[in-house]
Design an enzyme around this catalytic site. Structure first.
Site: not given
Length: 117
Positions: A35-36, A90, A96-97, A103, A105
């Site tokens: 994740d960035i 999410n 929070g998507q 995907h 996390h």
């Protein structure tokens, strides 16, 4: 259309190699990358290579692909040597998507409180 790459989808473009990512694992059906904006020492996203808007659409349209994503979350945790971790999907803006491609996390490497944020 579900399952088909979307030109305006960030994650579809990562799968296609048009946008760089720090790839951790790749299978025929999934891609895992860092994740960035990590929220923990380990924060990896595991995505299906096929485009589904969210976890609910993925579950309805491709249940075997959900299993592939979940198997990869464990493989990521094993490679990252996590003895405990959280897997989060999410679904929807209120949860929070922010990227409309299903995907998971994989978050770990520190204590995680309950309930989450």
């Amino acid at each position: 259309m579900a399952g088909e790459p979307q030109e305006d989808c960030l994650f579809c473009n990562i799968v296609a190699g048009k946008i760089p990512a720090t790839v951790v694992r790749e299978t025929e059906t999934t891609l895992a990358f860092r994740d960035i904006n990590p929220q923990a020492p380990t924060h990896v996203l595991v995505i299906p290579k096929a485009h589904y808007q969210d976890a609910a659409a993925l579950a309805a349209g491709a249940p075997q692909l959900v299993a592939d994503v979940l198997c990869e979350t464990q493989a990521v945790a094993d490679e990252e040597k996590l003895d405990s971790y959280r897997t989060v999907f999410n679904t929807g803006a209120g949860a929070g998507q922010t990227v409309w491609h299903a995907h998971a996390h994989v978050v770990g490497g520190r204590g995680l409180q309950w309930p989450p944020g």
